[in-house]
Design an enzyme around this catalytic site. Structure first.
Site: not given
Length: 317
Positions: A166, A190, A263, A266, A289, A298
Site C-alpha cells: 500500500r 494495517k 492502489h 497493488r 489481507h 482478483y
C-alpha cells in the site's frame, strides 16, 4: 455527636448513580479510542470509520440509539447509495456501524445489536482498476533523467509494483527494513502488523542506485537523518499525498487513464500474479489481507485465463 457515615454508606443510601448523558461528540471520540486502543486498527481505517459514524450520527439526529432497529439501519445504508457512495464505501460503512453497535453493547448503552442482522452489499461490484503488463512497463519508464528526483521516483514506482505494498506502507518503509541480499523487505501494514514481502531484481537495482547516488544528499538536509527510505526534497519522509501526486504525474506523462492511483499498482501486482498461476493463499499473504475473501476480488483474472485455455484446447470451444 452523630457518627460520620462512610462514602460506601452514602452511596448505598442514595442508590446507584445516574449514568452521565453522553453527547454525540463524546460517544464518537470514545468509540474511536476503542478502535485505537482495543481493536488496534490502522489510523486510516479509524479515520474512515469516523467519517462513516459522522454520517450515521447526523442521520440519527435526536433519536435514542437504543431505539434503532435493523430496518432503520437498512434505510440509512440506502441513503448512502443514493448519495453516490461507491459499493466498497457502503460496505465499509456497514462494518463501521456493526462495530459501533458492538461497542455500544459492550458499554451497556444498548441491550441488543441490530447491526448484526444488517446485510452488507456485495464487495467490489466493479472490478478494481488494473494496468496491463505493457502499461506497467510504460509507467515504470516514465521518470526521466531530467527529473530532479528521478532515481527516487524510479525506485519508488518499482517497489510499489514489485511488492504490492500500500502507499502508506511504502512511505513508512525504513532503510533497516530492507534485506536486498535476501530479496525481501519487512513491511508494516494495517494495525501495525508486519510481514515479509519478496522483491525482484529490477526493484533491488533501482533502490541501490537511489541509495548510492541521491538518498544521502536528501537525508543530510534535516537536523536528524530520517529512518525512512523514500525522502522528499526537504529530506523528510515522503507522505501518501506526495506519493499519490507523483503516480498521477507519471501516469499522465505516458498517457495512462487519469483514474490510476498507487492502489492501481497493488491491484495490478495481485492480478498479474494470479494470471501467471500463483496460488490465492500466497497472494493473500503477500498483500497482507486478513481475509482471503478480500483477495478473491482478483480471481476474475484467473477465470479469464482459464477461459482462454478452454478456448485454445477444448475441441468444442
Amino acid at each position: 455527636m452523630a457518627k460520620r457515615r462512610t462514602k460506601l454508606q452514602l452511596m448505598q443510601e442514595s442508590g446507584p448513580p445516574e449514568k452521565p448523558s453522553h453527547s454525540a461528540d463524546t460517544i464518537r471520540e470514545e468509540f474511536l479510542n476503542y478502535l485505537r486502543g482495543e481493536c488496534h486498527l490502522a489510523d486510516n481505517t479509524i479515520e474512515a470509520y469516523g467519517r462513516d459514524l459522522n454520517r450515521f450520527i447526523g442521520w440519527v439526529g435526536k433519536r435514542r440509539l437504543d431505539s434503532i432497529r435493523v430496518g432503520d439501519l437498512t434505510q440509512f445504508m440506502g441513503t448512502l447509495s443514493e448519495a453516490g457512495l461507491a459499493p466498497a464505501s457502503v460496505s465499509r460503512a456497514v462494518v463501521a456501524i456493526r462495530t459501533f453497535f458492538k461497542y455500544l453493547q459492550l458499554e451497556g448503552t444498548v441491550s441488543e445489536n441490530p447491526a448484526e442482522l444488517l446485510a452488507a452489499q456485495k464487495m467490489w461490484q466493479r472490478m478494481p482498476g488494473v494496468l496491463s503488463q505493457r502499461q506497467v512497463d510504460q509507467f515504470l519508464r516514465a521518470p526521466r533523467r531530467s527529473d530532479a528526483f528521478w532515481l527516487r521516483d524510479v525506485a519508488m514506482l518499482e517497489v510499489l509494483y514489485a511488492t504490492g505494498c500500500r502507499a502508506s506502507e511504502v512511505c513508512s518503509l525504513r532503510v533497516r527494513d530492507l534485506s536486498l541480499d535476501q530479496k525481501h523487505l519487512k513491511c508494516t501494514g494495517k494495525g501495525g502488523k508486519q510481514r515479509m514481502v519478496p522483491i525482484g531484481n529490477r526493484a533491488i537495482a533501482a533502490i541501490e542506485r537511489y541509495c548510492e547516488q541521491l538518498r544521502g544528499e536528501l537525508a543530510a538536509k534535516p537536523p536528524h537523518p530520517p529512518d525512512e527510505l523514500f525522502l522528499s526534497r526537504s529530506g523528510r519522509a515522503l507522505d501518501r499525498i506526495q506519493l499519490w501526486r507523483l503516480v498521477k504525474h507519471y501516469a499522465k506523462r505516458v498517457g495512462i487513464d487519469s483514474g490510476i492511483s498507487p492502489h492501481s499498482l497493488r491491484h495490478s501486482f495481485a492480478t498479474h500474479l494470479l494470471a501467471g498461476g500463483a496460488d490465492l493463499r500466497q497472494v493473500q499473504e503477500m498483500l497482507g489481507h486478513a481475509s482471503i475473501q478480500t483477495t478473491q476480488i482478483y480471481t476474475h483474472v484467473e477465470h479469464s485465463r482459464l477461459k482462454r485455455v478452454h478456448q485454445q484446447y477444448h475441441p468444442r470451444a
